[in-house]
Scaffold this active site. Structure first.
Site, PDB file in Angstrom:
ATOM      1  N   ASP A   1       0.864  -1.185   0.000  1.00 57.77           N
ATOM      2  CA  ASP A   1       0.000   0.000   0.000  1.00 57.77           C
ATOM      3  C   ASP A   1       0.902   1.237   0.000  1.00 57.77           C
ATOM      4  O   ASP A   1       1.846   1.311   0.775  1.00 57.77           O
ATOM      5  CB  ASP A   1      -0.919  -0.005   1.231  1.00 57.77           C
ATOM      6  CG  ASP A   1      -1.932  -1.159   1.196  1.00 57.77           C
ATOM      7  OD1 ASP A   1      -2.167  -1.720   0.107  1.00 57.77           O
ATOM      8  OD2 ASP A   1      -2.486  -1.489   2.256  1.00 57.77           O
TER       9      ASP A   1
ATOM     10  N   HIS B   1       1.271  -7.865   0.210  1.00 56.26           N
ATOM     11  CA  HIS B   1       0.123  -8.691   0.560  1.00 56.26           C
ATOM     12  C   HIS B   1      -0.743  -8.921  -0.667  1.00 56.26           C
ATOM     13  O   HIS B   1      -0.565  -8.247  -1.693  1.00 56.26           O
ATOM     14  CB  HIS B   1      -0.664  -8.053   1.713  1.00 56.26           C
ATOM     15  CG  HIS B   1      -1.099  -6.630   1.460  1.00 56.26           C
ATOM     16  ND1 HIS B   1      -0.221  -5.557   1.521  1.00 56.26           N
ATOM     17  CD2 HIS B   1      -2.295  -6.098   1.120  1.00 56.26           C
ATOM     18  CE1 HIS B   1      -0.877  -4.439   1.254  1.00 56.26           C
ATOM     19  NE2 HIS B   1      -2.138  -4.743   0.991  1.00 56.26           N
TER      20      HIS B   1
ATOM     21  N   ARG C   1     -16.014 -12.567   0.543  1.00 56.70           N
ATOM     22  CA  ARG C   1     -15.227 -11.790   1.508  1.00 56.70           C
ATOM     23  C   ARG C   1     -15.559 -10.320   1.309  1.00 56.70           C
ATOM     24  O   ARG C   1     -15.603  -9.830   0.166  1.00 56.70           O
ATOM     25  CB  ARG C   1     -13.737 -12.045   1.267  1.00 56.70           C
ATOM     26  CG  ARG C   1     -12.798 -11.180   2.106  1.00 56.70           C
ATOM     27  CD  ARG C   1     -11.338 -11.543   1.842  1.00 56.70           C
ATOM     28  NE  ARG C   1     -10.435 -10.584   2.407  1.00 56.70           N
ATOM     29  CZ  ARG C   1      -9.904 -10.658   3.627  1.00 56.70           C
ATOM     30  NH1 ARG C   1     -10.207 -11.677   4.426  1.00 56.70           N
ATOM     31  NH2 ARG C   1      -9.089  -9.722   4.064  1.00 56.70           N
TER      32      ARG C   1
HETATM   33  C1  OGA Z   1      -6.183  -3.319  -0.649  1.00 51.10           C
HETATM   34  C2  OGA Z   1      -6.029  -4.658  -0.029  1.00 51.10           C
HETATM   35  C3  OGA Z   1      -7.094  -6.564   1.015  1.00 51.10           C
HETATM   36  C4  OGA Z   1      -8.484  -7.105   1.233  1.00 51.10           C
HETATM   37  O1  OGA Z   1      -7.338  -2.956  -0.978  1.00 51.10           O
HETATM   38  O2  OGA Z   1      -5.165  -2.608  -0.800  1.00 51.10           O
HETATM   39  O3  OGA Z   1      -4.925  -5.058   0.190  1.00 51.10           O
HETATM   40  O4  OGA Z   1      -8.636  -7.987   2.057  1.00 51.10           O
HETATM   41  N1  OGA Z   1      -7.134  -5.343   0.294  1.00 51.10           N
HETATM   42  O5  OGA Z   1      -9.406  -6.625   0.588  1.00 51.10           O
HETATM   43 NI    NI Z   2      -3.477  -3.484   0.017  1.00 46.23          NI
END
Ligand code: OGA
Ligand code: NI
Length: 332
Positions: A207, A262, A272
């Protein structure tokens, strides 16, 4: 004579988790109500760039209200959702993430985290009851921003930085370029057909902002990359928050904290829903390693404005290392 064999990595991490109560499934666990959390948060940001927070002070009612509004929005017909528009202050996206061809099994709604600028758009998207959405959203955003500021102030304490609001003031600034995102990952039928092969919901990335605060429902999918490059799954917990160090905090701490890579994998059966607050600085803010954290070491990054960084990130793919262009080249 009994010969003990060396523990495997799995056994070792199990033992370590048992011995160290701040680790939960390998992920640091921070109790925000405990007074000594500043050192633990610093350690978590150094080792993982990621941690889980309990006793965060955000009411379950505020969280549940926003989640039900999000579910309501995502269940609208596509044509209605698309009215949210393709760009700031409010944008709806479906499968396509960013302008450079990244695709995921996800739909999302992106907001500037300052509602006053998008009241008209809200009227058109949230149909009968935009006021309800606005108040639920405002409650949540102010609570989550307060938590982000508390965490950033604890980080400043833990790093012995003065004034203690040197990070949090950037989020409190009227011009703060913070954003908020609702993500919906529908169950993925292709995944069932492909017998469990992984499908990407949201491709790997870091991010770009200072700090991100994520809350999701109880559906798994989120994974983080460890410093050694291995991926681990983050067990979902709808009562907790998950915090990411962003690229800007990596730069300001001269790499002492690492923004965490991530991604989200899809689930074949359950959807989700996640909501993420990304705390960012004003566009004109200069981002650079803090002099007191550089002392005696080399400054690893050039100075840039948040505007420059966003512009550069916008031209790259999700998985690119966006900080590469801002690294200082070591003198020969
Ligand atoms: C994002 C992200 C994870 C999620 O939007 O930058 O990493 O669980 N989302 O949606
Ligand atoms: Ni993210």
């Amino acid at each position: 004579m009994v010969v003990l064999s060396k523990p495997t990595i799995e056994q070792y991490s199990y033992i370590r988790n048992c011995l160290n109560p701040t680790l939960y499934s390998g992920i640091p666990l921070i109790d925000l109500s405990k007074p000594d959390s500043d050192h633990l948060i610093v350690k978590a940001c150094e080792d993982f760039g990621f941690f889980k927070v309990i006793n965060h002070g955000i009411s379950m009612e505020s969280i549940a209200n926003l989640e039900s509004q999000a579910v309501r929005f995502f269940s609208l017909p596509l044509s209605q959702k698309e009215k949210a528009g393709p760009s700031a202050p409010l944008a709806y996206g479906n499968k396509s993430i960013g302008p450079n061809g990244d695709i995921g099994w996800v739909e999302y709604l992106l907001f500037t985290a300052n509602l006053d600028s998008c009241s008209q758009t809200f009227l058109s998207v949230f149909g009968e009851n935009p006021e309800k959405f606005r108040s639920v959203f405002n409650d949540y955003i102010s609570a989550v921003r307060k938590m982000a500021c508390k965490i950033l102030e604890l980080l400043a304490d833990g790093l012995k930085l003065q004034p203690r609001n040197l990070f949090s003031r950037l989020l409190m600034d009227e011009q703060s370029d913070s954003v908020f995102r609702l993500n919906h990952y529908p169950p993925c039928p292709e995944l069932q057909a492909s017998k469990g092969a992984n499908m990407i919901g949201f491709g790997e990335h870091t991010d770009p902002q200072i700090i991100s605060l994520l809350r999701s429902n109880n559906t798994s999918g989120l994974q983080i990359s460890l410093r050694d490059g291995n991926w681990i799954s983050v067990p979902p917990d709808q009562n907790s928050f998950f915090i990411n160090v962003g690229d800007s905090l990596q730069v300001m701490t001269n790499g002492r904290f690492q923004s965490v890579r991530h991604r989200v994998l899809t689930n074949s059966l359950k959807s989700r829903v996640s909501m993420i607050y990304f705390g960012g600085p004003p566009l004109s803010e200069k981002i650079a390693p803090l002099p007191s954290l550089v002392e005696g070491e080399k400054s690893l990054y050039k100075e840039f404005t948040w505007f420059d960084y966003k512009k550069s990130a916008y031209n790259l793919r999700l998985a690119d290392n966006r900080l590469e262009n801002f690294k200082r080249i070591a003198a020969p």
